[in-house]
Every structure is written in C-alpha cells, then in structure tokens.
Write an enzyme that holds these catalytic residues in place. Structure first.
Site, mmCIF file in Angstrom:
data_model
loop_
_atom_site.group_PDB
_atom_site.id
_atom_site.type_symbol
_atom_site.label_atom_id
_atom_site.label_comp_id
_atom_site.label_asym_id
_atom_site.label_seq_id
_atom_site.Cartn_x
_atom_site.Cartn_y
_atom_site.Cartn_z
ATOM 1 N N CYS A 1 2.479 1.860 3.239
ATOM 2 C CA CYS A 1 3.828 1.081 3.246
ATOM 3 C C CYS A 1 5.054 1.458 2.347
ATOM 4 O O CYS A 1 6.048 1.803 3.051
ATOM 5 C CB CYS A 1 3.438 -0.208 3.301
ATOM 6 N N ASP B 1 3.225 29.337 -29.854
ATOM 7 C CA ASP B 1 4.324 30.047 -30.516
ATOM 8 C C ASP B 1 4.122 29.648 -31.563
ATOM 9 O O ASP B 1 3.141 28.456 -32.123
ATOM 10 C CB ASP B 1 5.313 28.935 -29.929
ATOM 11 N N CYS C 1 0.696 -1.039 -0.171
ATOM 12 C CA CYS C 1 0.080 -0.419 0.378
ATOM 13 C C CYS C 1 0.829 1.208 0.316
ATOM 14 O O CYS C 1 1.888 1.351 0.128
ATOM 15 C CB CYS C 1 -0.946 0.362 0.973
#
Length: 718
Positions: free
Chosen positions: A24, A407, A21
């Site tokens: 952890c 641009d 997880c």
C-alpha cells in the site's frame, strides 16, 4: 551541479497514518508521483513518512491515499512530533478495531444460524454476506479499483477470491477469508508499530522543559523556547534537555541513551554534554550550543528514520519479485480453475474452488513484509545501543564484511599524545627546572606533540609561563631552539644534535632513542649547544579496548584486519603488534590509503574502513562500509559515515557486525520461509487437498511468523 541540486529544491516531508502494508505504501508513492506539480516522491514505510519534491497540498496527498483512507500531516519539530505519537497511541482497542470486531460478531451469529437453521438457510447466507461486506468494505474498495486499472496486488487477489467464493456458494469460507485477512493486516501493522517503537522511545529520551537562568533569574522554559547561549541549570538526577558545553560544576553523566556507554562519563568545565543524557552526581551549569531540532538526539532520530526508509538489496529483490509474482499467481489460479474441467472432465465447482484457494495462498503478504520489518527492527536496536546505521544496504553489507581497515590515530589509539618517558642524563640538572624550560619552548611551537608536554607540566604543577624565552625559532623538520637565561636550548630529533658539532651524542643516548622509537614512541632530544641533557618521549596511547576488539573480530571470522597510518614504521609496527592486527601499512599519504582500500576490495569484496569521519575521507568513501568513530557531537561523522559508532569507542563494532549478520540471516530465513510455505500450499492443488481454510491460514501463519522472526532483532544484545 544544477541537475543534482534540482530534486532537493522544495522538499516537504509528511507523516502518514493508516499504512496497512508495504504494498500500500508503494501504491501511495506511485499515486503521489502522478500528481501535477510533483517531480518525485519517496515513501519511508519504516518511519511512516513521505518526502515530496515539488508542490502538493495535503488535500491532494490524502486524495492520492484515499484508497486506504490515509491521513497526511506535515512533519513537526521533534517535540510536537513526540506529542502526536503519544496522541495516536491512546485510541481505545475497540474503537481502533471496531469494524473487525463487528464482522467477527456477525460471523458468530452466522455459525449459530447455520447450526439452528442449516447451511442452505437464507438468514445464514445473509449473515455471512453481511460479515463479508462489513469486514471487507475497505478491501473491496481498493480491490475493485485495482481490477478496473489492471493493477494486481494482495487486495486484488483477495477481492477476486472472495467474490468467487460467494459465486460458488462458499459464503462461510468467504467471510472467514475476510476476517483472517483483516487480522493478518492488523498483525502486520502491530509488528511494524513495535519495530517503529525504537524511534518513539528515542523521542522520549530528552525532557520537554529545562531550568534556565536569564537576567539573573531562574525559570522553567519549554525546550522550543530555549535559545543558543542560554544557561541551563541541571541538578543531580535530572536529564539534560539540550546539547551544550559545561560552564560550571563537575559531575558524572550517563550517556547510554546517546552513545550506548554503560559507564557514566566524568564532565567538567568545557566538556560537551548531550540532550537526553542523565546527570548523576553534581550540579552542572550548561551553556546551550544547539537549538532543539539541531541536537544530537534530534539528528539521530532523523537519521534513523531516514535509514529505515532506505531499501536494502534484499528488499529491492522482493519488491521486484512481487511485481511479477502477483500477476503470475492470477494466471496460475485461472489455469487451475479452467484446465481440469475443460480437458480432464473435472468438476467446475471443485476446480474453481481450488483456483480461488490458489489466489488466496498466492497473496504475498509474508514476502513483502519479510525485509522491511527486519531492517526497521535492526536499525532501531542498533540506535538504542549507540550504533547509527544509515540504511538497510549498509546493514546487509556489514554482515558480509571479510576485511576491516583501521586508521590508527583516534581509532586504535586515543588520539591524544601523552608524555611517557622523561630521561635526564646529567645528575647536576634540576629535572623540574629543565621541564619548565622545555615546556616554555614547546608552548611557542606549533608542533602537534607540544600539547602533551604542556599537559605533563600542568599535571606536575610546574610553572612555565613566567620563563622568559629569547631568540625563539623553529628549525624546519628538525626541532626548535630558544635562549633562556643566556643559554641556548635545542629540542628536536637526533639528526639535529648530530649536526651540532659541539654537542656529543653518545652511543648510550642513541640506543635509548632507538629503544623508545621501537616501542612506538616519538623521542625528542633536549640539550644545549654543548651537551645532551635529556630525552623526552611522547606517544599516542593505545585504547585499552583495541586489542580485545581485534581479537573478537577475528573470532567473528573477519579474515583480515589492517592498520593504515601516516606514522613512521617503528611506531606503526609497535602499535600493530600490541593490538594484534593481521597487517600494517605505515608512512601512507591519503592517496596511498585509498589505493590500499581498493586493493582490499579487489581481494576480499566487502571491506570496511574505520576512521574518525573527518580525515581519510577518500578511503572511507571507497570502502564498502565507512565506519566513523565518535559520532556523538561530531556532525561530520554523522553526515558522512555509512555507520557511526556514537561513543568514541570501538567496543560497539563487534556488536554491529553481530547484529548485521543476524539481520542478514533473518532476512534470508524470512524470504525462504515465505516462498517455501507458498510452494508447499500450492503443491496441495495436485491431489486437490488445498482449501480456502488452508490457504488463508498458511498466508496468515507465514505473515505472523515472518513478523515475529524480524522482531527478534530488537532483542539482540552486545
């Protein structure tokens, strides 16, 4: 300067196996930071990696991850990493989940015993207790350590809840909690693995071997042994193994794996090709230009993994929230268990049970996984479709864009000037001969538009290299001149000829120049010192897709699209009118572009700047999200942009914004749902309806739904 450089020294990256997880992963990161000799550490949960700044042995790292039996290995080159990935996926299902399956089997025997011998039977209780110990051993190991250190996370909550259930005699429900929590963690792991699969699929793209010609002999060589300068022979239907440049042959190459382009691209001599792309038609000989770990696909994999580890703003919020949320839940659970019996004559057994249920329902699994699984899924999907997003923060910010600045050159236009008009005024003048003279003069100039004229001559098979030019000179800011066969020729802007008293510039000719300029073209006048011979017009072609893309962006709700260019107002207005941007600013210096981006941010908040990743660096940096065109093969774009469109095409921009918005919505949905389901379950405490079954199923259901919702981002298409 030294302060910035210091943390980058002695950086080592390791692959980590065994994360169950996100919590952890965070704990492992903190443990590693505490190791002597380690200055800093950063876990990338999305890619299952840890970057360690300083000195630490693998044994020390694994000891820091011993609470979850983590396995740590140094990151290998891309080929070895690919083999490791596949090795890890071949583990049999039963072996991978043997502890969980054994615990489930013992629970089944427990319920059979309960049916035969009754609930209070010793054998029944022992079977459920055995299931708790076997299925929850790794959970308890971490949970007890956390309790001793006053660290409160999901495993601490579950450990306390299961011990409490055992104390009040709820052995069956304690065993079910253990099993459902283990299933929930397995589902979380599975979901993250599915999300990470996007990286693994990228690793599969490029072949491991290539046919190489060395010393006149052809041999099959492993990509790790191929060096820069080797000549690869790529047959039709084969994938290209390394980045390189074509030295012989013509073919169509499918670059979808790198750029997301669905249509194969024609390749001939001097064209770049990328590892992992498919040669569809002819035989190609390719000179290798990069080693295997420097190829574009290797860089993409590295950048995607890095991006998946970047914490998005919503994830930072969740991490901070979870830090305070877990201790608060423990306090609430204690109050639920103690206050009713002490002050309202409630039953201790009933309210301790309710308190334990609060602990279980308060487990923040769904909340913690809600953001990372969405980020990993979205960034992986984007990479597969030719959009490289450099982190969760940019993914979220793209979804909130209100204005986009473009641009002009190389972004809305192709960036390659072409001759569009060649008007010869005198019927006596030979058009082919005049173009040959013009090209011979332009060949000697440094003007950026000279290449367009040379290309026009080459396409028409007009020779110019044998034209003798004498007295060639450049007239600063106006044009060029040179003598051919005793006649002086001039090429330049209208001002040049207006200053030549002997050459008459008629109204008709002046009107033609003005008309061409209003169409966004650069008009160059050609003549001698006595007469005007011709006008040649050059323009940077607008991309076919630009108009459609701007329309799509407006339909997506982008409030302002603006073109920023250093070109003259006539050209700028013509192109802006053609593509349909809502505003245009011309004749800008880089500082002016930067000022406009700052103003846009003040007016609209979230602003993107789209450029080529090389020029306009200040404007790209000042925008909320800097988007570079043509990331494939352009190291600068890959390194400097927040988002890189791998194909030299704007068509990916609406997809990127659509995916970002979807990701933003799903993250919000996940966080809201995870918190709402907790709140609803907690409200069941008031009438005393909350049970351990409801608690664990609400937590497990929320985790599963949040994970599946996040995985939907892998299916978003253009």
């Amino acid at each position: 300067m030294s302060k910035v450089a210091e943390p980058l020294e002695n950086k080592n990256v390791y692959r980590v196996e065994g994360f169950t997880c996100a919590n952890c992963a965070g704990k492992f990161e903190n443990n590693v930071k505490q190791l002597p000799g380690v200055r800093d550490a950063k876990v990338n949960f999305g890619a299952s990696k840890i970057a360690v700044y300083g000195d630490a042995t693998i044994q020390e790292l694994e000891k820091a991850g011993a609470f979850e039996n983590l396995k740590v290995t140094p990151v290998k080159p891309m080929r070895e990493a690919k083999q490791e990935v596949h090795k890890g996926t071949k583990e049999p299902f039963y072996k991978k989940h043997s502890t969980l399956l054994n615990a489930v089997l013992i629970i089944v025997f427990g319920y059979l015993s309960q049916y035969v011998n009754g609930e209070e039977n010793l054998i029944t209780s022992l079977l459920f207790a055995a299931s708790i110990v076997i299925g929850g051993f790794s959970l308890f190991k971490v949970g007890f350590q956390n309790l001793m250190r006053f660290e409160f996370d999901m495993k601490t909550l579950m450990t306390v809840a299961i011990i409490g259930a055992a104390i009040i005699g709820e052995w069956a429900e304690g065993a079910i909690i253990v099993i459902l929590f283990a299933i929930s963690e397995a589902l979380e792991r599975f979901s993250m693995d599915r999300a990470r699969q996007s990286i693994r699929s990228l690793m599969d793209i490029a072949p491991k071997e290539a046919l190489v010609r060395r010393n006149g002999q052809e041999m099959v060589v492993n990509v790790d042994d191929i060096t820069v300068g080797d000549i690869m022979i790529v047959k039709p239907g084969q994938k290209i193994a390394m980045d390189g440049v074509v030295v012989s042959g013509n073919s169509a190459v499918n670059q979808a794996a790198i750029t997301g382009e669905s249509v194969p691209v024609g390749k001939t001599i001097d064209d770049d090709v990328f590892a992992g792309t498919l040669n569809e038609e002819g035989l190609l000989e390719v000179k290798v230009t990069k080693l295997v770990d420097d190829t574009t696909i290797a860089k993409i994999i590295h950048l995607v993994e890095e991006a998946q580890g970047e914490r998005a703003p919503s994830q930072a919020f969740v991490d901070k929230f979870a830090k305070y949320y877990t201790p608060i839940i423990m306090v609430v659970a204690a109050l639920v268990a103690v206050i009713p019996p002490l002050f309202f004559d409630g039953s201790w057994a009933t309210w301790v049970y309710q308190g334990l249920s609060v602990l279980v329902v308060g487990c923040p699994c769904a909340l913690v996984i809600s953001t990372p699984i969405s980020i990993v899924s979205a960034i992986g999907n984007a990479a597969k479709n030719g959009v490289l997003v450099k982190g969760g923060i940019y993914l979220e910010e793209m979804g909130a864009l209100k204005a986009i600045a473009f641009d002009k050159t190389g972004t809305l236009t192709k960036g390659v000037p072409v001759v569009t008009d060649f008007n010869v005024f005198s019927k006596k003048t030979n058009e082919t001969e005049l173009l040959s003279i013009i090209t011979a003069l332009e060949y000697r100039s440094q003007h950026p538009l000279a290449s367009a004229i040379m290309r026009k001559a080459e396409e028409a098979n007009i020779s110019y290299s044998d034209v003798m030019v004498a007295d060639f000179s450049s007239i600063t800011g106006k044009g060029i001149k040179g003598t051919v066969n005793g006649t002086s020729y001039y090429i330049g802007n209208p001002k040049l000829f207006k200053e030549l008293a002997t050459a008459h510039f008629s109204n008709e000719q002046e009107q033609l120049v003005t008309t061409l300029q209003n169409k966004g073209k650069t008009a160059m006048v050609v003549g001698t010192d006595k007469e005007i011979l011709a006008v040649i017009a050059v323009a940077d072609e607008v991309r076919e897709s630009s108009k459609e893309i701007i329309q799509k962006l407006h339909q997506l709700g982008i409030k302002k699209t603006i073109m920023l260019t250093g070109d003259n107002k006539g050209t700028a207005n013509a192109i802006a009118g053609h593509v349909g941007v809502s505003d245009v600013q011309a004749e800008l210096m880089p500082q002016d572009k930067l000022d406009f981006i700052k103003q846009l941010r003040a007016d609209y908040g979230n602003v993107a700047m789209v450029g080529d990743g090389v020029n306009d660096a200040p404007a790209l940096a000042a925008s909320t999200v800097g988007i570079a065109m043509g990331g494939a093969g352009t190291d600068t774009a890959l390194e400097t942009a927040d988002v890189a469109l791998m194909g030299d095409d704007l068509r990916k921009l609406p997809f990127a914004i659509k995916l970002s918005r979807k990701a933003l919505n799903i993250i919000k949905q996940n966080i809201t749902f995870a918190l709402a389901i907790k709140l609803i379950a907690l409200l069941l405490v008031i009438p005393g309806w909350l049970t351990l079954w409801i608690a664990i199923l609400s937590d497990m259901g929320a985790t599963l739904l949040v994970a599946l919702n996040g995985l939907r981002l892998m299916r978003v298409k253009e």
